[in-house]
Design a protein around this motif. Structure first.
Motif, PDB file in Angstrom:
ATOM      1  N   THR A  32      -6.853  12.384   5.778  1.00 21.75           N
ATOM      2  CA  THR A  32      -5.690  12.445   4.898  1.00 21.75           C
ATOM      3  C   THR A  32      -4.576  11.508   5.358  1.00 21.75           C
ATOM      4  O   THR A  32      -3.608  11.290   4.627  1.00 21.75           O
TER       5      THR A  32
ATOM      6  N   LEU B 172      -2.809   7.863   7.070  1.00 24.89           N
ATOM      7  CA  LEU B 172      -2.747   6.458   6.659  1.00 24.89           C
ATOM      8  C   LEU B 172      -4.016   5.699   7.037  1.00 24.89           C
ATOM      9  O   LEU B 172      -4.640   5.044   6.191  1.00 24.89           O
TER      10      LEU B 172
ATOM     11  N   ARG C  13      -7.461   7.476   5.500  1.00 19.23           N
ATOM     12  CA  ARG C  13      -7.725   7.186   4.086  1.00 19.23           C
ATOM     13  C   ARG C  13      -8.388   5.820   3.928  1.00 19.23           C
ATOM     14  O   ARG C  13      -9.320   5.651   3.139  1.00 19.23           O
TER      15      ARG C  13
ATOM     16  N   ARG D 143      -3.520  18.918   4.515  1.00 17.44           N
ATOM     17  CA  ARG D 143      -3.572  18.225   3.210  1.00 17.44           C
ATOM     18  C   ARG D 143      -5.012  17.954   2.760  1.00 17.44           C
ATOM     19  O   ARG D 143      -5.241  17.128   1.884  1.00 17.44           O
TER      20      ARG D 143
ATOM     21  N   GLU E 287      -1.202   0.955   2.670  1.00 14.98           N
ATOM     22  CA  GLU E 287      -0.816   1.612   1.417  1.00 14.98           C
ATOM     23  C   GLU E 287      -0.399   3.049   1.707  1.00 14.98           C
ATOM     24  O   GLU E 287      -1.212   3.977   1.676  1.00 14.98           O
TER      25      GLU E 287
ATOM     26  N   GLU F  55       1.605   6.714   1.374  1.00 14.82           N
ATOM     27  CA  GLU F  55       1.973   7.671   0.329  1.00 14.82           C
ATOM     28  C   GLU F  55       3.479   7.917   0.342  1.00 14.82           C
ATOM     29  O   GLU F  55       4.072   8.280  -0.674  1.00 14.82           O
ATOM     30  N   ARG F  56       4.082   7.720   1.509  1.00 12.59           N
ATOM     31  CA  ARG F  56       5.539   7.785   1.655  1.00 12.59           C
ATOM     32  C   ARG F  56       5.912   6.796   2.758  1.00 12.59           C
ATOM     33  O   ARG F  56       5.114   6.531   3.667  1.00 12.59           O
TER      34      ARG F  56
ATOM     35  N   GLU G 235       5.315   7.167   6.634  1.00  9.94           N
ATOM     36  CA  GLU G 235       3.971   7.205   7.234  1.00  9.94           C
ATOM     37  C   GLU G 235       3.751   6.111   8.263  1.00  9.94           C
ATOM     38  O   GLU G 235       2.833   6.200   9.068  1.00  9.94           O
TER      39      GLU G 235
ATOM     40  N   SER H 113       1.498  -3.328   0.102  1.00 11.52           N
ATOM     41  CA  SER H 113       1.765  -1.958   0.537  1.00 11.52           C
ATOM     42  C   SER H 113       3.070  -1.403  -0.032  1.00 11.52           C
ATOM     43  O   SER H 113       3.167  -0.217  -0.341  1.00 11.52           O
TER      44      SER H 113
END
Length: 334
Positions: free
Chosen positions: A37, A39, A42, A62, A188, A190-191, A194, A318
């Motif tokens: 889950t 950085l 994934r 997560r 890339e 998610e926030r 990260e 990103s």
């Protein structure tokens, strides 16, 4: 899990929908990714999944619904998921990787970075799986770069110490395992929080307020897609050659301070950078950091393994979803 399996799919036809069975190809090579889950996790999951591997990711808080929920501190749960799936390869991305958090929560960090890693290595050896343990450039003190795999580690902070202890625990429990040391990562997210690289984006964007940026520590920002490719290439090389094991280094090759990264980010998005202020003093707040822990990557390069994304191209890909000025996004990407 191997060969072909049946999968139920909904097919829409005029006036009705029907449930049909379709053959689904299941790749024969199996890989388990911990920390899927996160950085890096994934990116590793995606890389294997898109290159004819049967990839299963596991996480904790997560994990659901995409990944298996596994508490790596629960030895029974770890045993069960490994023995049920029988992976050929395990990529161990899960870790407490925030140096300042490790300083304040050492026991919890040690449980994950050391004890869980040693147990995972033992379980991997039990099923003959090749384990790749993700480690860090922070095992070095940064006084005499570049560092080869054979150089003696000397971590300055507790994060580096727990990761080094994790390396030892892995190799003691599984002599066929690999340790992959890497530096600061971006990709890339998610926030923005990260990554220590992407977290700077708001300071870059909001140019109405001056921002102090570290211009002392030398970093080598590395795209998680590149690390994921290295993990896959290393795994595939190992399946052909059992002598592929031990410690390896991978890193981007563009040397930058955080100030220089911030300026490069501004340049990539045509944003002003005059509000960014370089601070050349050694930071006095938080865990100690090595001045320059550059990794020598020639060992992997000699094996024909590696991929490097230019920083400006990678950071633009990103960060553009987080761009506040939507007009720029529309003109550049449409």
């Amino acid at each position: 899990m191997v060969g072909r399996e049946k999968e139920l799919k909904i097919r829409f036809v005029p006036g009705r929908c029907e449930l049909v069975e379709e053959d689904v190809h299941i790749p024969s090579r199996r890989v388990l990714i911990t920390g899927a889950t996160g950085l890096l996790g994934r990116a590793v999951f995606k890389e294997f999944n898109e290159n004819n591997w049967n990839a299963v990711g596991c996480g904790y808080r997560r994990a659901r619904p995409r990944f298996e929920q596994v508490n790596l501190l629960d030895s029974v749960a770890v045993h069960d998921v490994i023995h049920d799936f029988q992976p050929h390869v395990i990529v161990h991305c899960a870790a407490e990787r925030r140096p300042d958090v490790v300083e304040s929560q050492l026991d919890a960090a040690s449980q994950l970075n050391v004890a869980a890693s040693g147990n995972l290595a033992k379980e991997a050896a039990g099923v003959g799986a090749f384990l790749i343990y993700i480690s860090t450039d922070y095992v070095f003190d940064g006084t005499s770069p570049p560092y080869k795999e054979t150089d003696v580690p000397n971590p300055l902070n507790l994060y580096g110490k727990t990761k080094l202890e994790g390396e030892k625990a892995v190799l003691e429990n599984n002599e066929g395992a690999a340790v992959l040391r890497i530096p600061v990562l971006y990709g890339e997210v998610e926030r923005l929080e990260e990554s220590a690289v992407t977290v700077m984006f708001d300071k870059v964007q909001f140019s109405n307020k001056s921002a102090n940026m570290d211009h002392w520590q030398q970093r080598f920002p590395t795209n998680v897609k590149d690390v994921a490719t290295v993990c896959r290439q290393l795994a595939e090389k190992r399946m052909l050659d059992p002598s592929v094991k031990g410690t390896f280094h991978w890193s981007g090759n563009e040397q930058m301070t955080k100030y220089e990264m911030a300026c490069a980010i501004a340049d990539a998005f045509n944003l002003p950078s005059s509000h960014l202020r370089p601070i050349t003093d050694c930071p006095v707040v938080g865990a100690l950091r090595p001045r320059n822990a550059q990794l020598d990557c020639s060992k992997l390069e000699m094996l024909g393994i590696g991929q490097r994304t230019p920083f400006r191209a990678g950071i633009k890909e990103s960060l553009w979803p987080f761009l506040v000025d939507k007009r720029w996004r529309q003109t550049v990407f449409h």
